[in-house]
Design a protein around this motif. Sequence first.
Motif, PDB file in Angstrom:
ATOM      1  N   ALA A  92       0.804  -1.222   0.000  1.00 44.59           N
ATOM      2  CA  ALA A  92       0.000   0.000   0.000  1.00 44.59           C
ATOM      3  C   ALA A  92       0.840   1.277   0.000  1.00 44.59           C
ATOM      4  N   SER A  93       1.979   1.258   0.695  1.00 45.00           N
ATOM      5  CA  SER A  93       2.687   2.527   0.917  1.00 45.00           C
ATOM      6  C   SER A  93       4.064   2.645   0.271  1.00 45.00           C
ATOM      7  N   SER A  94       4.559   1.593  -0.379  1.00 48.67           N
ATOM      8  CA  SER A  94       5.913   1.643  -0.938  1.00 48.67           C
ATOM      9  C   SER A  94       6.018   2.566  -2.148  1.00 48.67           C
ATOM     10  N   GLY A  95       4.899   2.792  -2.828  1.00 44.70           N
ATOM     11  CA  GLY A  95       4.926   3.584  -4.046  1.00 44.70           C
ATOM     12  C   GLY A  95       5.234   2.763  -5.285  1.00 44.70           C
ATOM     13  N   TYR A  96       5.541   1.476  -5.105  1.00 41.52           N
ATOM     14  CA  TYR A  96       5.866   0.606  -6.244  1.00 41.52           C
ATOM     15  C   TYR A  96       4.634   0.000  -6.897  1.00 41.52           C
ATOM     16  N   TYR A  97       3.478   0.144  -6.239  1.00 39.51           N
ATOM     17  CA  TYR A  97       2.276  -0.534  -6.712  1.00 39.51           C
ATOM     18  C   TYR A  97       1.092   0.423  -6.764  1.00 39.51           C
ATOM     19  N   THR A  98       0.182   0.142  -7.685  1.00 40.89           N
ATOM     20  CA  THR A  98      -1.048   0.919  -7.780  1.00 40.89           C
ATOM     21  C   THR A  98      -2.059   0.376  -6.762  1.00 40.89           C
ATOM     22  N   GLU A  99      -3.149   1.078  -6.625  1.00 43.60           N
ATOM     23  CA  GLU A  99      -4.236   0.635  -5.747  1.00 43.60           C
ATOM     24  C   GLU A  99      -4.758  -0.731  -6.182  1.00 43.60           C
ATOM     25  N   ARG A 100      -4.715  -1.002  -7.485  1.00 46.56           N
ATOM     26  CA  ARG A 100      -5.185  -2.284  -8.010  1.00 46.56           C
ATOM     27  C   ARG A 100      -4.388  -3.453  -7.423  1.00 46.56           C
ATOM     28  N   ALA A 101      -3.089  -3.271  -7.260  1.00 46.12           N
ATOM     29  CA  ALA A 101      -2.258  -4.340  -6.689  1.00 46.12           C
ATOM     30  C   ALA A 101      -2.731  -4.667  -5.276  1.00 46.12           C
ATOM     31  N   LEU A 102      -3.035  -3.646  -4.513  1.00 44.20           N
ATOM     32  CA  LEU A 102      -3.501  -3.854  -3.142  1.00 44.20           C
ATOM     33  C   LEU A 102      -4.856  -4.553  -3.126  1.00 44.20           C
ATOM     34  N   PRO A 141       4.349   2.827 -11.133  1.00 46.16           N
ATOM     35  CA  PRO A 141       3.957   1.739 -10.226  1.00 46.16           C
ATOM     36  C   PRO A 141       3.297   0.572 -10.968  1.00 46.16           C
ATOM     37  N   ASN A 142       3.558  -0.628 -10.478  1.00 44.28           N
ATOM     38  CA  ASN A 142       2.989  -1.845 -11.066  1.00 44.28           C
ATOM     39  C   ASN A 142       1.539  -2.033 -10.642  1.00 44.28           C
ATOM     40  N   ARG A 143       0.782  -2.642 -11.543  1.00 43.08           N
ATOM     41  CA  ARG A 143      -0.623  -2.939 -11.247  1.00 43.08           C
ATOM     42  C   ARG A 143      -0.779  -4.235 -10.472  1.00 43.08           C
ATOM     43  N   SER A 144       0.302  -5.031 -10.412  1.00 48.06           N
ATOM     44  CA  SER A 144       0.222  -6.271  -9.637  1.00 48.06           C
ATOM     45  C   SER A 144       1.505  -6.468  -8.847  1.00 48.06           C
ATOM     46  N   ALA A 145       1.341  -6.982  -7.647  1.00 40.52           N
ATOM     47  CA  ALA A 145       2.481  -7.286  -6.785  1.00 40.52           C
ATOM     48  C   ALA A 145       2.923  -8.714  -7.074  1.00 40.52           C
ATOM     49  N   LYS A 146       4.216  -8.928  -7.127  1.00 38.79           N
ATOM     50  CA  LYS A 146       4.779 -10.254  -7.376  1.00 38.79           C
ATOM     51  C   LYS A 146       5.456 -10.753  -6.101  1.00 38.79           C
ATOM     52  N   ILE A 147       5.224 -12.010  -5.776  1.00 37.56           N
ATOM     53  CA  ILE A 147       5.777 -12.607  -4.560  1.00 37.56           C
ATOM     54  C   ILE A 147       7.280 -12.372  -4.418  1.00 37.56           C
ATOM     55  N   PRO A 148       8.097 -12.662  -5.439  1.00 34.51           N
ATOM     56  CA  PRO A 148       9.549 -12.502  -5.247  1.00 34.51           C
ATOM     57  C   PRO A 148       9.970 -11.068  -4.921  1.00 34.51           C
ATOM     58  N   ASP A 149       9.284 -10.082  -5.516  1.00 36.91           N
ATOM     59  CA  ASP A 149       9.623  -8.675  -5.264  1.00 36.91           C
ATOM     60  C   ASP A 149       9.284  -8.270  -3.830  1.00 36.91           C
ATOM     61  N   VAL A 150       8.062  -8.544  -3.429  1.00 36.56           N
ATOM     62  CA  VAL A 150       7.624  -8.150  -2.077  1.00 36.56           C
ATOM     63  C   VAL A 150       8.427  -8.916  -1.031  1.00 36.56           C
ATOM     64  N   ALA A 151       8.661 -10.197  -1.287  1.00 34.08           N
ATOM     65  CA  ALA A 151       9.448 -11.013  -0.354  1.00 34.08           C
ATOM     66  C   ALA A 151      10.836 -10.418  -0.157  1.00 34.08           C
ATOM     67  N   GLU A 152      11.487 -10.034  -1.255  1.00 34.93           N
ATOM     68  CA  GLU A 152      12.834  -9.465  -1.157  1.00 34.93           C
ATOM     69  C   GLU A 152      12.848  -8.197  -0.307  1.00 34.93           C
ATOM     70  N   TYR A 153      11.893  -7.318  -0.541  1.00 31.44           N
ATOM     71  CA  TYR A 153      11.845  -6.062   0.213  1.00 31.44           C
ATOM     72  C   TYR A 153      11.585  -6.284   1.694  1.00 31.44           C
ATOM     73  N   LEU A 154      10.958  -7.417   2.025  1.00 36.12           N
ATOM     74  CA  LEU A 154      10.651  -7.711   3.426  1.00 36.12           C
ATOM     75  C   LEU A 154      11.634  -8.708   4.048  1.00 36.12           C
ATOM     76  N   GLY A 155      12.690  -9.045   3.314  1.00 36.83           N
ATOM     77  CA  GLY A 155      13.731  -9.913   3.864  1.00 36.83           C
ATOM     78  C   GLY A 155      13.385 -11.391   3.885  1.00 36.83           C
ATOM     79  N   VAL A 156      12.514 -11.816   2.987  1.00 33.36           N
ATOM     80  CA  VAL A 156      12.125 -13.229   2.890  1.00 33.36           C
ATOM     81  C   VAL A 156      12.818 -13.831   1.681  1.00 33.36           C
ATOM     82  N   LYS A 157      13.458 -14.990   1.881  1.00 32.74           N
ATOM     83  CA  LYS A 157      14.084 -15.688   0.757  1.00 32.74           C
ATOM     84  C   LYS A 157      13.000 -16.303  -0.113  1.00 32.74           C
ATOM     85  N   ALA A 158      13.064 -16.035  -1.421  1.00 28.90           N
ATOM     86  CA  ALA A 158      12.125 -16.625  -2.377  1.00 28.90           C
ATOM     87  C   ALA A 158      12.924 -17.219  -3.527  1.00 28.90           C
TER      88      ALA A 158
END
Length: 173
Positions: A92-102, A141-158
């Motif tokens: 929601a707040s990173s700026g990398y995604y549109t409202e649609r992604a959320l 900003p992207n219209r969809s969030a991808k697991i590997p991207d969000v995981a990386e930003y949150l410190g999760v190995k994917a």
Amino acid sequence: MDKQEIFLIDSNALITPFRFYYAFDLVPPYWKELKKHLDSGEVVILDAVKDEIEKGQDDLSKWLSSVSHLAIVPKITEQTVKEYQNVMQFVASSGYYTERALTTWAPENIADPWLIASAKANGYTLVTQEVRSRGLSKKTPNRSAKIPDVAEYLGVKAIDIFEMMRRLGIIIR
């Protein structure tokens, strides 16, 4: 002693091999090996992913039902809910995604944010066949969030299924 790596598997990391490159009738050793690692608890599955697979009512769902010691990770735990909130806050707040992604990730039946949250809460390595976005940017900003991207930003190995196979020593002969 190092803690054993445990892999949390996304539904697409089961569905894609089943449909496209490790058909049960052509590559049974793959499924036998994967079942061994699911039985041992080295590979675990989120309850929401299990539910998604079972809805298919196909050979994959039958195979998953045959795993006798399947470790099912509950989607809802106190720590996972906290991490889920962090995942959704990032989208929601990173700026990398549109409202649609959320709004795409918001429905309770969408497993993606819960997979990241569970992996973070439990120290799992997340296994997905989802591919990273090319160049996340606040300018576009992207219209969809991808697991590997969000995981990386949150410190999760994917990782993908092939890397999991390497780490587990699964070699199909």
